[in-house]
Design an enzyme around this catalytic site. Structure first.
Site, PDB file in Angstrom:
ATOM      1  N   ASP A 234     -10.250  17.966 -16.929  1.00 43.74           N
ATOM      2  CA  ASP A 234     -11.005  16.713 -17.006  1.00 43.74           C
ATOM      3  C   ASP A 234     -11.618  16.547 -18.394  1.00 43.74           C
ATOM      4  O   ASP A 234     -11.800  17.511 -19.135  1.00 43.74           O
ATOM      5  CB  ASP A 234     -12.126  16.701 -15.969  1.00 43.74           C
ATOM      6  CG  ASP A 234     -11.604  16.467 -14.557  1.00 43.74           C
ATOM      7  OD1 ASP A 234     -10.449  16.042 -14.414  1.00 43.74           O
ATOM      8  OD2 ASP A 234     -12.355  16.706 -13.604  1.00 43.74           O
ATOM      9  N   MET A 235     -11.948  15.302 -18.729  1.00 41.99           N
ATOM     10  CA  MET A 235     -12.646  15.010 -19.980  1.00 41.99           C
ATOM     11  C   MET A 235     -14.073  14.581 -19.665  1.00 41.99           C
ATOM     12  O   MET A 235     -14.307  13.818 -18.718  1.00 41.99           O
ATOM     13  CB  MET A 235     -11.922  13.909 -20.752  1.00 41.99           C
ATOM     14  CG  MET A 235     -12.491  13.649 -22.142  1.00 41.99           C
ATOM     15  SD  MET A 235     -12.343  15.073 -23.264  1.00 41.99           S
ATOM     16  CE  MET A 235     -10.576  15.046 -23.601  1.00 41.99           C
TER      17      MET A 235
ATOM     18  N   GLN B  39     -10.092   8.779 -22.584  1.00 39.36           N
ATOM     19  CA  GLN B  39     -10.912   7.657 -22.127  1.00 39.36           C
ATOM     20  C   GLN B  39     -10.736   6.436 -23.035  1.00 39.36           C
ATOM     21  O   GLN B  39     -10.906   6.528 -24.253  1.00 39.36           O
ATOM     22  CB  GLN B  39     -12.381   8.101 -22.108  1.00 39.36           C
ATOM     23  CG  GLN B  39     -12.587   9.274 -21.152  1.00 39.36           C
ATOM     24  CD  GLN B  39     -13.967   9.892 -21.251  1.00 39.36           C
ATOM     25  OE1 GLN B  39     -14.815   9.628 -20.415  1.00 39.36           O
ATOM     26  NE2 GLN B  39     -14.193  10.712 -22.268  1.00 39.36           N
TER      27      GLN B  39
ATOM     28  N   ARG C  93      -3.810  11.702 -18.549  1.00 38.43           N
ATOM     29  CA  ARG C  93      -4.418  10.704 -17.663  1.00 38.43           C
ATOM     30  C   ARG C  93      -5.279   9.760 -18.500  1.00 38.43           C
ATOM     31  O   ARG C  93      -6.159  10.197 -19.245  1.00 38.43           O
ATOM     32  CB  ARG C  93      -5.282  11.397 -16.618  1.00 38.43           C
ATOM     33  CG  ARG C  93      -6.077  10.447 -15.727  1.00 38.43           C
ATOM     34  CD  ARG C  93      -7.229  11.171 -15.047  1.00 38.43           C
ATOM     35  NE  ARG C  93      -6.775  12.301 -14.251  1.00 38.43           N
ATOM     36  CZ  ARG C  93      -7.482  13.424 -14.071  1.00 38.43           C
ATOM     37  NH1 ARG C  93      -8.649  13.580 -14.661  1.00 38.43           N
ATOM     38  NH2 ARG C  93      -6.996  14.389 -13.325  1.00 38.43           N
TER      39      ARG C  93
ATOM     40  N   LYS D 239     -10.810   4.536 -17.923  1.00 41.95           N
ATOM     41  CA  LYS D 239     -11.614   3.629 -18.745  1.00 41.95           C
ATOM     42  C   LYS D 239     -12.784   4.351 -19.405  1.00 41.95           C
ATOM     43  O   LYS D 239     -13.178   4.008 -20.517  1.00 41.95           O
ATOM     44  CB  LYS D 239     -12.115   2.458 -17.907  1.00 41.95           C
ATOM     45  CG  LYS D 239     -10.992   1.512 -17.478  1.00 41.95           C
ATOM     46  CD  LYS D 239     -11.529   0.270 -16.766  1.00 41.95           C
ATOM     47  CE  LYS D 239     -10.401  -0.636 -16.339  1.00 41.95           C
ATOM     48  NZ  LYS D 239     -10.885  -1.869 -15.654  1.00 41.95           N
TER      49      LYS D 239
ATOM     50  N   ALA E 100     -16.497   6.798 -18.170  1.00 42.77           N
ATOM     51  CA  ALA E 100     -17.711   6.589 -17.380  1.00 42.77           C
ATOM     52  C   ALA E 100     -18.979   7.063 -18.078  1.00 42.77           C
ATOM     53  O   ALA E 100     -20.067   6.924 -17.525  1.00 42.77           O
ATOM     54  CB  ALA E 100     -17.572   7.319 -16.043  1.00 42.77           C
TER      55      ALA E 100
ATOM     56  N   LYS F 152     -17.082  -4.706 -21.258  1.00 42.02           N
ATOM     57  CA  LYS F 152     -16.022  -4.481 -20.282  1.00 42.02           C
ATOM     58  C   LYS F 152     -14.700  -5.075 -20.743  1.00 42.02           C
ATOM     59  O   LYS F 152     -13.631  -4.449 -20.600  1.00 42.02           O
ATOM     60  CB  LYS F 152     -16.439  -5.084 -18.936  1.00 42.02           C
ATOM     61  CG  LYS F 152     -15.400  -4.952 -17.842  1.00 42.02           C
ATOM     62  CD  LYS F 152     -15.891  -5.588 -16.551  1.00 42.02           C
ATOM     63  CE  LYS F 152     -14.831  -5.498 -15.459  1.00 42.02           C
ATOM     64  NZ  LYS F 152     -15.295  -6.129 -14.190  1.00 42.02           N
TER      65      LYS F 152
ATOM     66  N   HIS G 249      -8.634   2.072 -10.468  1.00 36.00           N
ATOM     67  CA  HIS G 249      -8.587   1.333  -9.216  1.00 36.00           C
ATOM     68  C   HIS G 249      -8.420  -0.162  -9.460  1.00 36.00           C
ATOM     69  O   HIS G 249      -8.335  -0.939  -8.504  1.00 36.00           O
ATOM     70  CB  HIS G 249      -9.873   1.561  -8.416  1.00 36.00           C
ATOM     71  CG  HIS G 249     -10.136   2.995  -8.121  1.00 36.00           C
ATOM     72  ND1 HIS G 249     -10.980   3.770  -8.887  1.00 36.00           N
ATOM     73  CD2 HIS G 249      -9.641   3.814  -7.159  1.00 36.00           C
ATOM     74  CE1 HIS G 249     -11.004   4.997  -8.398  1.00 36.00           C
ATOM     75  NE2 HIS G 249     -10.213   5.055  -7.360  1.00 36.00           N
TER      76      HIS G 249
ATOM     77  N   ARG H   5     -20.935   8.081  -6.432  1.00 37.51           N
ATOM     78  CA  ARG H   5     -19.903   7.203  -5.855  1.00 37.51           C
ATOM     79  C   ARG H   5     -20.550   6.029  -5.120  1.00 37.51           C
ATOM     80  O   ARG H   5     -20.090   4.894  -5.215  1.00 37.51           O
ATOM     81  CB  ARG H   5     -19.021   7.987  -4.894  1.00 37.51           C
ATOM     82  CG  ARG H   5     -18.150   9.043  -5.502  1.00 37.51           C
ATOM     83  CD  ARG H   5     -16.966   8.487  -6.286  1.00 37.51           C
ATOM     84  NE  ARG H   5     -17.342   8.078  -7.632  1.00 37.51           N
ATOM     85  CZ  ARG H   5     -17.441   8.903  -8.667  1.00 37.51           C
ATOM     86  NH1 ARG H   5     -17.199  10.190  -8.505  1.00 37.51           N
ATOM     87  NH2 ARG H   5     -17.771   8.449  -9.859  1.00 37.51           N
TER      88      ARG H   5
END
Length: 278
Positions: free
Chosen positions: A107-108, A137, A158, A161, A163, A175, A202, A260
């Site tokens: 993961d980043m 990202q 991967r 966007k 976070a 955005k 998503h 979440r």
């Protein structure tokens, strides 16, 4: 035991519970990326313990009848202690994954971890012949240069966007600009990568954009989405594309569930309905 209110987003507290969830996903044509919850350790003990848990998880996956890989946070396995601890732990996790034929994602996290994470990925993806992946990202202004570096390497990349609340001089804040960058980076990846593209989103518009690029270029790709978010769409998309669900588990479930629940209005409404019994 995880309460029902959180079980939409977290698969359980144990590897066995997580793999039971994975088996259900596989029955519906969806693959899984299993993640042990935990991050930002500043002492070596818990970092080494979670690295041990990942080595055991790899063996559990290999000995089960499920289609799953793993994903590891650098700060969870020692990056907050020192770079050498992270490098040692990710090496032994990747080695175990290679031995058992289980794919390993890295993961980043925030921008301060990008260089050491990409350095580890480059080394391990080469050493283990593409059995390792990394996340980049779209909101970071450096990502186009990073993609040019990563394109010739084996392994998978991967695109998400982003976070993290990064400094304005390093990241796009609006955005619309992040979405524009995401499309630009997908264009580059489908044109210059030979495969190994993972679309972590998503957003229906970005998924449609990626599938159109796939039709145009023929480049292989996969879709990656979170447990508990647009799950009906995940199973629908799996009829035509390779889909992976990010499946978290472990005792540190509360903070993950809280993030979440708060990040999307639909998730918050779900949580409120569960509390109110409606």
């Amino acid at each position: 035991m995880i309460p029902p209110i959180a079980s939409r987003f977290v698969a359980g507290e144990t590897p066995a519970e997580a793999l039971d969830h994975v088996a259900e996903l596989n029955d519906g044509g969806v693959n899984a990326i299993v993640n042990l919850l935990g991050e930002h350790y500043h002492d070596r003990g818990p970092a080494d313990a979670d690295a041990d848990a990942y080595v055991d998880l790899v063996a559990d996956i290999a000995h089960s009848d499920v289609d799953a890989c793993i994903s590891v946070k650098p700060s969870q396995i020692g990056l907050g202690v020192e770079d050498a601890v992270f490098e040692e732990n990710i090496e032994r996790i990747a080695s175990a994954a290679d031995e058992h034929g289980v794919f390993c994602w890295i993961d980043m996290e925030d921008h301060e971890t990008t260089d050491v994470t990409l350095d580890a990925y480059e080394r391990l993806a080469t050493e283990y012949d593409g059995g390792v992946g990394v996340c980049v990202q779209a909101n970071l202004k450096r990502t186009r240069d990073d993609l040019e570096r990563l394109a010739p390497l084996p392994g998978k990349v991967r695109l998400v966007k982003g976070a993290y609340d990064e400094p304005r001089e390093l990241a796009y804040k609006k955005k619309e600009r992040v979405n524009e960058a995401y499309r630009e980076y997908l264009d580059y990846m489908f044109e210059h990568f030979e495969g190994g593209i993972a679309v972590g989103s998503h957003d229906p518009a970005m998924i449609d954009y990626a599938t159109d690029l796939h039709e145009e270029h023929g480049t292989e790709f996969e879709l990656q989405m979170l447990m508990g978010v647009r799950e009906d769409a995940q199973f629908d998309l799996a009829d035509d594309y390779e889909v992976y669900q990010y499946v978290p588990y472990g005792g540190k479930w509360f903070s993950y569930f809280y993030r979440r629940a708060m990040e999307r209005k639909e998730n918050l409404l779900f949580a409120l309905r569960a509390v109110l019994g409606r």
